[in-house]
Scaffold this motif. Structure first.
Motif, short mmCIF file in Angstrom:
data_model
loop_
_atom_site.label_atom_id
_atom_site.label_comp_id
_atom_site.label_asym_id
_atom_site.label_seq_id
_atom_site.Cartn_x
_atom_site.Cartn_y
_atom_site.Cartn_z
N ALA A 117 24.60 29.27 108.52
CA ALA A 117 24.14 29.20 110.09
C ALA A 117 24.87 28.66 111.09
CB ALA A 117 22.54 29.14 111.15
N GLU A 118 25.45 27.77 110.11
CA GLU A 118 26.46 27.08 111.05
C GLU A 118 27.88 26.48 110.87
OE1 GLU A 118 24.86 23.14 110.99
OE2 GLU A 118 23.41 23.67 112.15
N HIS A 119 28.13 27.53 109.18
CA HIS A 119 29.44 27.66 108.81
C HIS A 119 30.40 28.60 109.58
CE1 HIS A 119 31.87 26.08 105.33
NE2 HIS A 119 32.27 28.28 105.39
N GLN A 120 31.64 27.92 110.09
CA GLN A 120 32.77 28.27 110.13
C GLN A 120 34.43 28.99 109.53
OE1 GLN A 120 33.31 29.72 114.20
NE2 GLN A 120 31.25 29.90 113.90
N LEU A 121 34.27 30.26 108.90
CA LEU A 121 35.96 30.17 108.79
C LEU A 121 36.93 30.55 109.41
CD1 LEU A 121 37.63 31.16 105.92
CD2 LEU A 121 37.04 33.49 106.55
N SER A 122 37.99 29.34 109.59
CA SER A 122 39.33 29.67 110.21
C SER A 122 40.50 30.68 109.67
CB SER A 122 39.66 28.31 111.54
OG SER A 122 40.99 28.25 111.50
N ILE A 123 40.99 31.91 110.06
CA ILE A 123 42.15 32.27 109.66
C ILE A 123 42.92 32.53 110.45
CG2 ILE A 123 42.47 34.43 109.37
CD1 ILE A 123 39.75 34.94 109.31
N GLU A 124 44.11 31.21 110.49
CA GLU A 124 45.35 30.70 111.25
C GLU A 124 47.11 31.54 110.52
OE1 GLU A 124 45.11 26.71 111.34
OE2 GLU A 124 42.86 27.45 111.03
N GLY A 125 47.65 30.46 110.87
CA GLY A 125 49.28 30.76 110.34
C GLY A 125 49.58 31.93 110.50
N LEU A 126 50.64 32.73 110.19
CA LEU A 126 51.40 33.58 110.23
C LEU A 126 50.23 35.30 110.65
CD1 LEU A 126 54.31 32.85 108.32
CD2 LEU A 126 54.24 32.93 110.78
N VAL A 127 49.25 35.22 111.33
CA VAL A 127 48.13 36.03 111.38
C VAL A 127 48.44 36.72 113.18
CG1 VAL A 127 47.35 35.85 109.46
CG2 VAL A 127 46.66 35.16 111.88
N ASP A 128 48.42 37.65 114.04
CA ASP A 128 48.70 37.98 115.02
C ASP A 128 48.01 37.98 116.09
OD1 ASP A 128 50.86 39.33 114.91
OD2 ASP A 128 50.27 41.59 114.47
N ARG A 129 46.45 37.80 115.69
CA ARG A 129 45.11 37.07 116.12
C ARG A 129 44.05 36.46 115.31
NH1 ARG A 129 46.32 42.43 116.47
NH2 ARG A 129 44.84 43.24 114.46
N PRO A 130 44.17 34.95 115.35
CA PRO A 130 43.94 34.06 114.93
C PRO A 130 42.47 34.48 114.89
CG PRO A 130 45.94 32.92 115.90
CD PRO A 130 45.29 34.49 116.25
N LEU A 131 41.32 33.74 114.04
CA LEU A 131 40.21 34.02 114.59
C LEU A 131 39.38 33.19 113.71
CD1 LEU A 131 38.85 36.77 115.40
CD2 LEU A 131 38.02 37.11 112.89
N LYS A 132 38.30 32.75 114.43
CA LYS A 132 37.20 32.17 113.46
C LYS A 132 35.98 32.87 113.57
CE LYS A 132 38.16 27.49 114.68
NZ LYS A 132 37.78 25.93 115.19
N LEU A 133 35.29 33.04 112.24
CA LEU A 133 34.53 33.92 112.18
C LEU A 133 33.12 33.91 111.38
CD1 LEU A 133 35.93 37.08 110.48
CD2 LEU A 133 34.72 36.63 112.51
N SER A 134 31.38 33.66 111.94
CA SER A 134 30.41 32.80 110.91
C SER A 134 30.45 33.94 109.98
CB SER A 134 29.22 33.08 111.78
OG SER A 134 29.13 34.38 111.93
N ILE A 135 29.44 33.41 108.99
CA ILE A 135 29.51 33.93 107.60
C ILE A 135 28.60 35.52 108.49
CG2 ILE A 135 28.00 34.77 105.55
CD1 ILE A 135 30.40 32.19 105.63
N ALA A 136 27.86 35.52 109.27
CA ALA A 136 27.25 36.72 109.75
C ALA A 136 27.98 37.71 110.28
CB ALA A 136 26.20 36.42 110.91
N GLU A 137 29.17 37.51 111.23
CA GLU A 137 30.34 38.60 112.07
C GLU A 137 31.17 38.52 110.55
OE1 GLU A 137 31.07 35.50 116.10
OE2 GLU A 137 32.06 35.16 114.31
N LEU A 138 31.33 37.69 110.11
CA LEU A 138 32.37 38.20 108.89
C LEU A 138 31.78 39.45 107.92
CD1 LEU A 138 34.89 37.55 106.67
CD2 LEU A 138 33.37 35.97 105.08
#
Ligand code: MTE
Length: 426
Positions: A117-138
């Protein structure tokens, strides 16, 4: 995961040439020992003690100071800390989908116990919209997907190398397993965040911190973006997986999130995934830039000049026939698994055995399922009294196992023909 899309889902494997579980062999011996008696007793002992003490719910079972098994595992422990343990070939051949208890574990550092429930995935680098997502959101945002793929460590069969002693975990043949992986495709996530010009590689980083002399760093690596976006492939080439065999990932297999990269060595399937970086270059992480390379020596210049290993090497393994096979008259059935090389779409085309040192070969029957990125089971009758059997496989791209394996300093991708030496009197 009730709502998982069943794109290549297969819940009922087809006929397995010999699905029964055989007792440990006592009449036949591999050319290198599969299970040391002490190792076997330790792993069984750890399991038994754990159950009898009612420790089922605890993350680790302790039999003594040297053996630690995650709950529910029945494996040969190669190192207790970090935990590295492999399956036993006879057990592995009893199910095309490897049950959790027999699935190998390869850890470079301590196992993180993360809270989903607390885990976050960060997506960054050469992307237009960097994002942080929880598992539920993913899992809400992207279509759910399930695929079957065999995972194997590049170091599997390391203990068969001839030549100077190689360091690292001394794997036998059991650092391999086939599972159903569920989650979302990495391609869908990357399309959502938008790829910028110059994007060529996707880096992954796990939450485990590995201490190496004075340094500490997370386990990580990268794969080429073209693998992720391979539009010719019938199946997605990279998954962000939350489930294994329809159960949430366990801590030792990367809970709550890992990558699964079918056809690539296990090291590219990063566990405890918390960061993705899209880049114009491969990851500088140690496990991509330095480890997991085929090198003749460990000089820095040699390491830096070598390419990282991505694709699995074609391989095959036979189980020693059951002990009671020696009492039968007539032929003995030899059975095993064969894993195609990691080229997209590659499947097992042929498995052959030779009882005359490679002069002539006999084809084995290949069972079903026989599908891309997965092992296939096979079986073949051999005459009683055979002294020695060689096994080799060929895949649909024409890759075949070599007779001998060239030594490499890290002991990766051993895939020479396997030899079973059979005892007298059979
Ligand atoms: N991911 C992290 N974060 N840490 C690791 O040590 N080991 C890798 C890979 N992913 C590793 C990792 C290696 S070398 C292999 S072979 C596979 O995980 C093993 O996956 P398993 O332990 O689930 O079988």
């Amino acid at each position: 995961m009730g709502q998982v899309l069943a794109t290549n889902r297969r819940t009922t494997p087809g006929p397995d040439p010999s699905p029964q579980v055989n007792p440990p062999c006592i009449f036949y011996a591999m050319n290198t020992p599969l299970v040391s008696r002490r190792g076997f007793l330790q792993s069984v002992g750890a399991f038994g003690i754990g159950l009898s003490c009612g420790w089922r719910g605890s993350p680790l079972l302790r039999a003594d100071d040297t053996v630690v098994q995650p709950a529910g595992k029945r494996l040969i422990v190669r190192t207790a800390d970090p935990f590295n343990a492999e399956g036993v070939v006879d057990k592995l051949l009893s199910n095309w989908i490897t049950p959790l208890e027999s699935f190998y574990v390869r850890n470079h550092g301590p196992t993180p116990h993360l809270v989903t429930a607390e885990h976050q995935l960060s997506i960054e680098g050469l992307v237009d919209r960097p994002l942080k997502l929880s598992i539920a959101e993913l899992l809400q945002k992207f279509p759910k997907y399930q695929t079957t793929a065999t995972l194997t460590c590049a170091g599997n069969r390391r203990n068969e190398f001839q030549g100077p002693k190689i360091g690292g975990v001394q794997w036998g043949t059991g650092a391999v397993g086939n599972a159903q992986w569920s989650g979302v495709t990495l391609a869908a996530v990357l399309r959502h965040v938008g790829l910028q010009n110059g994007a060529r590689h996707v880096w992954f980083e796990g939450a485990d911190i590995i201490k190496d002399k004075a340094e500490s760093y997370p386990f990580g690596g990268s794969i080429p973006l073209e693998k992720v976006l391979d539009v010719d492939a019938a199946l997605p080439q990279a998954l962000l997986a939350t489930h294994m065999n329809d159960q949430p990932l366990t801590a030792e297999h990367g809970a709550p999130l890992r990558t699964i990269v079918p056809g690539y060595i296990g090291a590219r399937s990063v566990k405890w995934l918390n960061r993705i970086v899209v880049s114009d270059r491969p990851s500088p992480n140690h496990y991509l830039a330095h480890a997991y390379k085929l090198i003749a020596d460990e000089k820095l210049a040699t390491i830096e000049a070598a390419e990282p290993i991505y694709e699995i090497a074609i391989n095959s393994i036979a189980a020693a026939p059951a002990a009671d096979a020696a009492k039968d008259t007539g032929d003995i059935t030899l059975r095993g698994w064969a894993l195609p090389g990691g080229k997209t779409g590659s499947t097992i085309k042929r498995v052959e055995i030779s009882t005359d040192d490679g002069q002539s070969w006999k084809a084995a029957q290949i069972g079903t399922p026989n599908q891309a990125a997965c092992w296939a089971f096979w079986s073949v009758p051999i005459a009683r009294g055979s002294q020695s059997v060689w096994v080799r496989a060929t895949d649909s791209t024409g890759l075949t196992q070599p007779r001998e394996m060239v030594w490499n300093a890290k002991g990766y991708q051993y895939n020479a023909w396997q030899q079973l030496k059979l005892s007298q009197g059979n």
